[in-house]
Design an enzyme around this catalytic site. Sequence first.
Site, PDB file in Angstrom:
ATOM      1  N   GLU A 120      -1.064  -8.901   3.702  1.00 51.99           N
ATOM      2  CA  GLU A 120      -0.864  -9.453   5.050  1.00 51.99           C
ATOM      3  C   GLU A 120      -2.187  -9.829   5.706  1.00 51.99           C
ATOM      4  O   GLU A 120      -2.210 -10.672   6.615  1.00 51.99           O
ATOM      5  CB  GLU A 120      -0.082  -8.472   5.937  1.00 51.99           C
ATOM      6  CG  GLU A 120      -0.843  -7.260   6.419  1.00 51.99           C
ATOM      7  CD  GLU A 120      -0.808  -6.090   5.455  1.00 51.99           C
ATOM      8  OE1 GLU A 120      -1.044  -4.950   5.905  1.00 51.99           O
ATOM      9  OE2 GLU A 120      -0.557  -6.302   4.247  1.00 51.99           O
ATOM     10  N   HIS A 151      -3.366  -4.900   0.730  1.00 55.44           N
ATOM     11  CA  HIS A 151      -2.743  -5.391   1.949  1.00 55.44           C
ATOM     12  C   HIS A 151      -2.759  -6.926   1.982  1.00 55.44           C
ATOM     13  O   HIS A 151      -3.661  -7.527   2.591  1.00 55.44           O
ATOM     14  CB  HIS A 151      -3.480  -4.843   3.180  1.00 55.44           C
ATOM     15  CG  HIS A 151      -3.213  -3.394   3.430  1.00 55.44           C
ATOM     16  ND1 HIS A 151      -2.265  -2.965   4.341  1.00 55.44           N
ATOM     17  CD2 HIS A 151      -3.752  -2.287   2.888  1.00 55.44           C
ATOM     18  CE1 HIS A 151      -2.248  -1.640   4.345  1.00 55.44           C
ATOM     19  NE2 HIS A 151      -3.147  -1.202   3.465  1.00 55.44           N
ATOM     20  N   CYS A 183       0.835  -1.201   0.000  1.00 56.59           N
ATOM     21  CA  CYS A 183       0.000   0.000   0.000  1.00 56.59           C
ATOM     22  C   CYS A 183       0.876   1.259   0.000  1.00 56.59           C
ATOM     23  O   CYS A 183       1.449   1.599  -1.026  1.00 56.59           O
ATOM     24  CB  CYS A 183      -0.987  -0.035   1.160  1.00 56.59           C
ATOM     25  SG  CYS A 183      -2.337   1.171   0.977  1.00 56.59           S
TER      26      CYS A 183
END
Length: 239
Positions: free
Chosen positions: A201, A199, A100
């Site tokens: 993650e 994102h 990001c």
Amino acid sequence: MSGRPQIAVTVSARSGWRIFPLVALNLWLAGGRARRWGAGRSADLEEVDGLIIGGGDDISPDLYDGQIVTSARLDPARDALERALVEAAIARGIPVLGICRGAQMINVALGGNLHQDAYGTYTASDRRWTILPKKRIAVEPGTRLAEIAGTAPMKVNALHSQAVDRLGADLVVAARDRGGMIQAVERIRDPFALGVQWHPEHLPYARRQRALFAALVAAARARRADVAQLSAVDVMARP
């Protein structure tokens, strides 16, 4: 040096406490080990094999002669640290993954600029604000991202207000959304550098998202072995 590649992860002073464990988990699953960095902490690139520039916070337009918007959340100390880290990592051949804000920082550090109001510029883009994969993007064929994650349409999350505008040196577009907004950039030569606007993650259950972290770890291992990073990532990506 043996064992898991050591990957530095920069995070926001505001949200790092909850984001770093997610990134660390994804890196562990990929075979790496995370080390948390941030403004005011030790940050020595000689101690690591790879670098992740994490999300959170907007990037000050002072870094690329842009105009500030009143809604921006800025952290000048973080800006300075991460820009210097990306510049030094590329100069030293250390692979980089940008998440990001991190994708935007890679672009800025390499001489590009940003759209401060991404959705004001790309009015046909789907405006999402969610950690759930509800935004559809298209991966550009022939890119390294396509080799890593495939060319099928990808659903990702979105938590950004800025986006890449003019590309930095040696970068190409690796993905866009349906409105044309850039969603990923990648470097065309060693060292490996990939920036994604979403994102990953938050999506460890998705094979294509885990592959992004695996690519960084493969590049970090290649650097340890003093071999070509992009070739190592290509080998990793082949079925």
